[in-house]
Design an enzyme around this catalytic site. Structure first.
Site, PDB file in Angstrom:
ATOM      1  N   TYR A 167     -33.590  46.219  32.265  1.00  0.00           N
ATOM      2  CA  TYR A 167     -34.437  47.405  32.325  1.00  0.00           C
ATOM      3  C   TYR A 167     -34.762  47.911  30.931  1.00  0.00           C
ATOM      4  O   TYR A 167     -34.172  47.474  29.936  1.00  0.00           O
ATOM      5  CB  TYR A 167     -33.772  48.507  33.163  1.00  0.00           C
ATOM      6  CG  TYR A 167     -32.652  49.258  32.474  1.00  0.00           C
ATOM      7  CD1 TYR A 167     -31.422  48.644  32.235  1.00  0.00           C
ATOM      8  CD2 TYR A 167     -32.810  50.576  32.055  1.00  0.00           C
ATOM      9  CE1 TYR A 167     -30.391  49.339  31.602  1.00  0.00           C
ATOM     10  CE2 TYR A 167     -31.781  51.274  31.426  1.00  0.00           C
ATOM     11  CZ  TYR A 167     -30.583  50.649  31.200  1.00  0.00           C
ATOM     12  OH  TYR A 167     -29.572  51.332  30.577  1.00  0.00           O
ATOM     13  N   ARG A 169     -37.488  43.937  23.097  1.00  0.00           N
ATOM     14  CA  ARG A 169     -36.109  43.838  23.588  1.00  0.00           C
ATOM     15  C   ARG A 169     -36.085  43.367  25.040  1.00  0.00           C
ATOM     16  O   ARG A 169     -35.215  42.588  25.446  1.00  0.00           O
ATOM     17  CB  ARG A 169     -35.385  45.182  23.454  1.00  0.00           C
ATOM     18  CG  ARG A 169     -33.916  45.075  23.859  1.00  0.00           C
ATOM     19  CD  ARG A 169     -33.140  46.329  23.578  1.00  0.00           C
ATOM     20  NE  ARG A 169     -33.660  47.467  24.324  1.00  0.00           N
ATOM     21  CZ  ARG A 169     -33.295  48.729  24.129  1.00  0.00           C
ATOM     22  NH1 ARG A 169     -32.404  49.022  23.191  1.00  0.00           N
ATOM     23  NH2 ARG A 169     -33.810  49.712  24.836  1.00  0.00           N
ATOM     24  N   ARG A 225     -28.674  35.133  49.596  1.00  0.00           N
ATOM     25  CA  ARG A 225     -27.566  35.435  48.689  1.00  0.00           C
ATOM     26  C   ARG A 225     -26.794  34.185  48.288  1.00  0.00           C
ATOM     27  O   ARG A 225     -26.335  33.425  49.137  1.00  0.00           O
ATOM     28  CB  ARG A 225     -26.619  36.455  49.318  1.00  0.00           C
ATOM     29  CG  ARG A 225     -25.550  36.929  48.343  1.00  0.00           C
ATOM     30  CD  ARG A 225     -24.662  38.018  48.931  1.00  0.00           C
ATOM     31  NE  ARG A 225     -23.693  38.472  47.939  1.00  0.00           N
ATOM     32  CZ  ARG A 225     -22.536  37.864  47.701  1.00  0.00           C
ATOM     33  NH1 ARG A 225     -22.200  36.789  48.384  1.00  0.00           N
ATOM     34  NH2 ARG A 225     -21.714  38.327  46.776  1.00  0.00           N
ATOM     35  N   LYS A 239     -29.814  44.328  27.964  1.00  0.00           N
ATOM     36  CA  LYS A 239     -29.931  45.621  28.653  1.00  0.00           C
ATOM     37  C   LYS A 239     -29.993  45.393  30.166  1.00  0.00           C
ATOM     38  O   LYS A 239     -31.066  45.429  30.776  1.00  0.00           O
ATOM     39  CB  LYS A 239     -31.167  46.384  28.141  1.00  0.00           C
ATOM     40  CG  LYS A 239     -31.106  47.885  28.425  1.00  0.00           C
ATOM     41  CD  LYS A 239     -32.156  48.614  27.617  1.00  0.00           C
ATOM     42  CE  LYS A 239     -32.394  50.038  28.077  1.00  0.00           C
ATOM     43  NZ  LYS A 239     -31.258  50.940  27.938  1.00  0.00           N
ATOM     44  N   GLU A 294     -19.900  52.265  21.151  1.00  0.00           N
ATOM     45  CA  GLU A 294     -21.103  53.102  21.292  1.00  0.00           C
ATOM     46  C   GLU A 294     -20.852  54.116  22.393  1.00  0.00           C
ATOM     47  O   GLU A 294     -19.768  54.153  22.979  1.00  0.00           O
ATOM     48  CB  GLU A 294     -22.325  52.230  21.610  1.00  0.00           C
ATOM     49  CG  GLU A 294     -22.162  51.419  22.880  1.00  0.00           C
ATOM     50  CD  GLU A 294     -23.304  50.446  23.149  1.00  0.00           C
ATOM     51  OE1 GLU A 294     -24.437  50.666  22.695  1.00  0.00           O
ATOM     52  OE2 GLU A 294     -23.042  49.455  23.854  1.00  0.00           O
ATOM     53  N   LEU A 343     -25.503  47.646  22.480  1.00  0.00           N
ATOM     54  CA  LEU A 343     -26.942  47.486  22.687  1.00  0.00           C
ATOM     55  C   LEU A 343     -27.666  47.767  21.374  1.00  0.00           C
ATOM     56  O   LEU A 343     -27.320  48.715  20.668  1.00  0.00           O
ATOM     57  CB  LEU A 343     -27.445  48.460  23.763  1.00  0.00           C
ATOM     58  CG  LEU A 343     -28.905  48.223  24.126  1.00  0.00           C
ATOM     59  CD1 LEU A 343     -29.071  46.945  24.940  1.00  0.00           C
ATOM     60  CD2 LEU A 343     -29.490  49.391  24.890  1.00  0.00           C
TER      61      LEU A 343
HETATM   62  N1  PLP Z   1     -26.430  51.874  23.965  1.00  0.00           N
HETATM   63  C1  PLP Z   1     -26.439  51.845  25.310  1.00  0.00           C
HETATM   64  C2  PLP Z   1     -25.236  51.352  26.032  1.00  0.00           C
HETATM   65  C3  PLP Z   1     -27.572  52.289  26.012  1.00  0.00           C
HETATM   66  O1  PLP Z   1     -27.575  52.265  27.363  1.00  0.00           O
HETATM   67  C4  PLP Z   1     -28.692  52.778  25.294  1.00  0.00           C
HETATM   68  C5  PLP Z   1     -29.889  53.244  25.988  1.00  0.00           C
HETATM   69  O2  PLP Z   1     -29.979  53.274  27.172  1.00  0.00           O
HETATM   70  C6  PLP Z   1     -28.629  52.797  23.891  1.00  0.00           C
HETATM   71  C7  PLP Z   1     -27.478  52.324  23.258  1.00  0.00           C
HETATM   72  C8  PLP Z   1     -29.773  53.326  23.068  1.00  0.00           C
HETATM   73  O3  PLP Z   1     -30.841  52.409  23.056  1.00  0.00           O
HETATM   74  P1  PLP Z   1     -32.341  52.915  22.854  1.00  0.00           P
HETATM   75  O4  PLP Z   1     -32.354  53.662  21.563  1.00  0.00           O
HETATM   76  O5  PLP Z   1     -33.134  51.669  22.782  1.00  0.00           O
HETATM   77  O6  PLP Z   1     -32.659  53.786  24.025  1.00  0.00           O
END
Ligand code: PLP
Length: 283
Positions: free
Chosen positions: A33, A52, A100, A147, A179, A203
Site C-alpha cells: 500500500y 516505492r 486459497r 510497505k 522506527e 521503511l
Molecule cells: N515507517 C513505517 C513503519 C511506516 O508505516 C511509515 C508510513 O506509513 C513510515 C515509516 C513513514 O513513511 P512515509 O514518510 O513514506 O509515509
C-alpha cells in the site's frame, strides 16, 4: 456523505465497492500500500510514493495492475470527486483473488483499491503540543522496507501506547530504536539530527528522504545511524515523520520529558520547511 472510491477500474459509491473473499490481501496480507497526502487539493510527493510502490511490488514478485501507468490520474480524479482539500489518498494492491493456497497463483489479476480520507493536516493539537511515545520490542518481520499491509503489530503497538496514556510507540530491536509504528523516528542532540540509517530494518520513508534533503539545503546537520532508547530519553528534541504527519514533535519518551516538554525549535523549523517545500512541489 458517501465517498467515491476506486476498485479495479471502476469509480463507485463506497457502499457498492467490493473485493472477493478469496482476495489474497484478505486471506494472507499479500498486498502492498501507499498513502499520499493531499494539501490544497494537491498531491504531495507523488513520484516518491509511486517509485516505492513499484519497488514493493518488485520485491514481492507481484504484477502491476493494468491501471498502474494511470495512477496519477486516478488519484486526481478521487481527490476531485470527493472534494479533498486536506487529507490523503490510500492505495492498495494485492496479488489478487485465487483459491486459497500458500503458493502464489500463476494467473491471478492484481486487485487495485483506492479511497480518500479528508482530515486536517496543518495546525493540529498534535503538531502544537507534541506527542508522547512508549518503547516496545520490535517483533515485526525482517522486510520492513517493503510497505506491506501486515499492520497488526503496529496497530497493537498504538493500542498499547493508548492504554498507557500515550499516542504511539517507538520500536526497539537489539538495543536500538528502529522506527515508530507508522513513522520514522528522530532525535536532536547538540544541534545534530539523528535518525536510523536505511536498511531492511525500517521503511524508507518518503517524508524522511525529503526532510534529509531540505535539512541539508538549510545547513542543518544530519547523522544517519541507530540510536539507543537511553539516548532518545536524554535528547534535546525528538520527532517523527510520515506522509500524513509531516514532521511531528515528540515531547515525552517512555515517561521522560524531552527538552522543556514543548515541541523543540529545530523540529518546528523542520516542520515549517517541510510543509513549505513539499507544498511548492505538490501536483
Ligand atoms: N515507517 C513505517 C513503519 C511506516 O508505516 C511509515 C508510513 O506509513 C513510515 C515509516 C513513514 O513513511 P512515509 O514518510 O513514506 O509515509
Amino acid at each position: 456523505m458517501s465517498r467515491t472510491v476506486y476498485v479495479n477500474g471502476q469509480y463507485l459509491p463506497e457502499e457498492d465497492a467490493t473485493v472477493s473473499i478469496f482476495d489474497r490481501g484478505f486471506l494472507m496480507a499479500d498486498g502492498v500500500y501507499e498513502v499520499t497526502s493531499v494539501l490544497d487539493g494537491k498531491l504531495l510527493e507523488f513520484d516518491g510514493h509511486l517509485k516505492r510502490l513499484e519497488r514493493s511490488l518488485n520485491e514481492l514478485g507481484m504484477d502491476k495492475p493494468e491501471a498502474f501507468d494511470g495512477l496519477l490520474e486516478i488519484h486526481r480524479e478521487l481527490v476531485a470527486r470527493n472534494n479533498v482539500d486536506q487529507g490523503g489518498v490510500y492505495l492498495q494492491i494485492t496479488r489478487g483473488a485465487a483459491d486459497r493456497d500458500f503458493v502464489f497463483p500463476k494467473d491471478a489479476k492484481p486487485t487495485l483499491v483506492m479511497f480518500t480520507q479528508s482530515k486536517p493536516l496543518l495546525d493540529t493539537a498534535a503538531s502544537e503540543n507534541g506527542l508522547k511515545v512508549i518503547f516496545l520490542e520490535d517483533i515485526r518481520w525482517g522486510r520492513r522496507d517493503i510497505k506491506t499491509v501486515q499492520l497488526l503489530y503496529p496497530s497493537m503497538g498504538k493500542m498499547m501506547a493508548k492504554a498507557e496514556g500515550c499516542d504511539d510507540a517507538w520500536l526497539v530491536e537489539d538495543g536500538f530504536v528502529t522506527e515508530g509504528t507508522s513513522n520514522n523516528a528522530y532525535i536532536v542532540k547538540d544541534g545534530k539530527i539523528i535518525t536510523r540509517d536505511l536498511s531492511t530494518d525500517i521503511l524508507h520513508g518518503i517524508t524522511r528522504a525529503s526532510i534529509l534533503k531540505y535539512a541539508e539545503e538549510a545547513q542543518m546537520v544530519f547523522e544517519e545511524r541507530p540510536f539507543t532508547p537511553e539516548e532518545a530519553k536524554e535528547a534535546d528534541e525528538a520527532f517523527i515523520s510520515s506522509a500524513s504527519t509531516f514532521v511531528m514533535p515528540i515531547v515525552e519518551i517512555d515517561g521522560s520529558t524531552i527538552g522543556d516538554g514543548k515541541p523543540g525549535a529545530t523540529t518546528q523549523r523542520l516542520r515549517e520547511i517541510y510543509i513549505e517545500e513539499s507544498r511548492k512541489r505538490a501536483i
